[in-house]
Design a protein around this motif. Structure first.
Motif, PDB file in Angstrom:
ATOM      1  N   THR A 111     -46.646 -68.674 -32.733  1.00  0.00           N
ATOM      2  CA  THR A 111     -46.449 -67.505 -32.942  1.00  0.00           C
ATOM      3  C   THR A 111     -47.260 -67.875 -34.468  1.00  0.00           C
ATOM      4  O   THR A 111     -47.033 -67.195 -35.729  1.00  0.00           O
ATOM      5  N   SER A 129     -46.915 -70.323 -44.873  1.00  0.00           N
ATOM      6  CA  SER A 129     -47.118 -69.505 -43.304  1.00  0.00           C
ATOM      7  C   SER A 129     -48.443 -69.680 -42.537  1.00  0.00           C
ATOM      8  O   SER A 129     -48.394 -70.372 -42.826  1.00  0.00           O
ATOM      9  N   TYR A 131     -50.671 -69.508 -39.074  1.00  0.00           N
ATOM     10  CA  TYR A 131     -51.817 -68.500 -38.467  1.00  0.00           C
ATOM     11  C   TYR A 131     -52.021 -68.001 -37.004  1.00  0.00           C
ATOM     12  O   TYR A 131     -51.855 -69.072 -37.041  1.00  0.00           O
ATOM     13  N   ARG A 143     -50.579 -63.262 -33.707  1.00  0.00           N
ATOM     14  CA  ARG A 143     -49.159 -63.553 -33.731  1.00  0.00           C
ATOM     15  C   ARG A 143     -49.290 -65.192 -34.587  1.00  0.00           C
ATOM     16  O   ARG A 143     -50.229 -65.372 -35.722  1.00  0.00           O
ATOM     17  N   SER A 144     -48.447 -63.998 -36.082  1.00  0.00           N
ATOM     18  CA  SER A 144     -48.239 -65.057 -37.013  1.00  0.00           C
ATOM     19  C   SER A 144     -47.156 -64.958 -37.698  1.00  0.00           C
ATOM     20  O   SER A 144     -45.822 -63.965 -37.778  1.00  0.00           O
ATOM     21  N   THR A 145     -45.959 -65.953 -38.896  1.00  0.00           N
ATOM     22  CA  THR A 145     -45.095 -66.587 -39.096  1.00  0.00           C
ATOM     23  C   THR A 145     -45.000 -67.090 -40.200  1.00  0.00           C
ATOM     24  O   THR A 145     -45.812 -67.809 -41.297  1.00  0.00           O
ATOM     25  N   ASP A 146     -43.771 -66.179 -41.465  1.00  0.00           N
ATOM     26  CA  ASP A 146     -43.716 -66.842 -42.428  1.00  0.00           C
ATOM     27  C   ASP A 146     -42.369 -67.022 -43.051  1.00  0.00           C
ATOM     28  O   ASP A 146     -41.373 -66.364 -42.467  1.00  0.00           O
ATOM     29  N   ASP A 165     -37.058 -60.268 -37.350  1.00  0.00           N
ATOM     30  CA  ASP A 165     -37.998 -59.894 -36.550  1.00  0.00           C
ATOM     31  C   ASP A 165     -38.015 -58.392 -36.189  1.00  0.00           C
ATOM     32  O   ASP A 165     -37.249 -58.221 -35.633  1.00  0.00           O
ATOM     33  N   SER A 169     -43.331 -55.511 -33.890  1.00  0.00           N
ATOM     34  CA  SER A 169     -44.630 -56.158 -34.816  1.00  0.00           C
ATOM     35  C   SER A 169     -44.721 -57.671 -34.375  1.00  0.00           C
ATOM     36  O   SER A 169     -44.093 -58.662 -33.732  1.00  0.00           O
ATOM     37  N   ALA A 171     -45.629 -60.130 -36.498  1.00  0.00           N
ATOM     38  CA  ALA A 171     -45.521 -61.175 -37.619  1.00  0.00           C
ATOM     39  C   ALA A 171     -44.014 -61.549 -37.802  1.00  0.00           C
ATOM     40  O   ALA A 171     -43.375 -60.122 -38.023  1.00  0.00           O
ATOM     41  N   TYR A 172     -43.941 -62.364 -38.252  1.00  0.00           N
ATOM     42  CA  TYR A 172     -42.747 -62.692 -37.955  1.00  0.00           C
ATOM     43  C   TYR A 172     -42.240 -63.564 -39.673  1.00  0.00           C
ATOM     44  O   TYR A 172     -42.871 -64.212 -39.610  1.00  0.00           O
ATOM     45  N   LYS A 173     -40.703 -63.635 -39.794  1.00  0.00           N
ATOM     46  CA  LYS A 173     -40.435 -63.770 -41.010  1.00  0.00           C
ATOM     47  C   LYS A 173     -39.323 -64.844 -40.696  1.00  0.00           C
ATOM     48  O   LYS A 173     -37.860 -63.767 -40.324  1.00  0.00           O
TER      49      LYS A 173
END
Length: 264
Positions: A111, A129, A131, A143-146, A165, A169, A171-173
């Motif tokens: 991710t 973040s 990417y 997929r990406s994660t902040d 999550d 989506s 994009a995960y937080k």
């Protein structure tokens, strides 16, 4: 005479605006150039002013792998400062340099990559973040994660890690709560003065010298007494009126008659 007073008032307003600008705090930014390349995704030097440099440093956790779950449920693994290596033949192996991976129905998916990360700021919020995670087979999106770094000075032991999550989506937080997320002064806790603060201090020191020195001179050289001992008393006593004239003049620009003449 009125025009001259208005012009003087405008200059006084400009000086007030300049003084307030000099006292402002400098913008916050992450100076990755001040951090060794091998630690750039775990350490961020923050510049909040010429003498106010702080750092967010997670390198003490380097190499540690944290496992946490979401409500869906997914299982996540995040290796601090280094790529994950425990899931061979997947996008979470060493070759893909994954920082955070997600386990879904027996499959590990990246991710976010360790070599595609950066710090961002929104007010007092700091986010790390990641990417270029694994591509979704249906949409082709990556997929990406902040990771939001939440400062808690009391959280000195194991950090608290939670994840938000949303189904569907990519994009995960993640919320990372720890004392390590708190910016620390590089000078060991002493907050230096900003350029604006130094200028304000110099200004007031000069004003004190000006007033005391001028009063002594006027008393000794001219025998002045009372308010006459204040240097350039007539000028300083006019400042409130000059500022008022400047404000009135600015507003009068927007209140002209339709005939083209200014209101008197």
């Amino acid at each position: 005479m009125v025009s001259r007073r208005r012009e003087s008032g405008m200059w006084m307003l400009a000086l007030c605006v300049l003084a307030s600008w000099c006292g402002r705090s400098d913008a916050v930014e992450c100076l990755l150039s001040a951090v060794p390349a091998a630690k750039q995704m775990c350490k961020c030097q923050i510049s909040g002013g010429e003498n106010d440099k702080k750092v967010i440093d997670l390198t003490s956790l380097s190499g540690q792998t944290f496992t946490f779950k979401s409500k869906h449920p997914y299982t996540y693994k995040w290796r601090m400062c280094e790529p994950l290596t425990a899931q061979p033949t997947t996008s979470c192996d060493a070759a893909h340099k994954a920082a955070i991976c997600q386990l879904d129905v027996g499959n590990w998916r990246s991710t976010g990559r360790q070599d595609h990360a950066n710090f961002t700021f929104a007010g007092s919020d700091v986010t790390l973040s990641f990417y270029e995670g694994e591509q979704d087979a249906q949409t082709g999106a990556l997929r990406s994660t902040d990771v939001q770094l939440v400062c808690d000075p009391k959280k000195t032991a194991e950090p608290l890690i939670t994840v938000d999550d949303v189904a569907g989506s990519l994009a995960y937080k993640v919320h990372f709560t720890s004392a390590l997320a708190c910016p620390k002064s590089i000078s060991g806790g002493h907050r230096g003065l900003s350029t604006g603060s130094v200028m304000v201090i110099i200004f007031f020191c000069l004003m004190v010298v000006y007033i005391i020195g001028g009063a002594v001179y006027l008393r000794v050289a001219r025998g002045a007494e009372g308010v006459e001992m204040f240097p350039n008393y007539s000028f300083w006593s006019m400042i409130p009126e000059l500022i008022k004239d400047g404000v009135v003049f600015l507003f009068s620009l927007c209140r002209k008659d339709q005939s083209g003449y200014e209101t008197i």
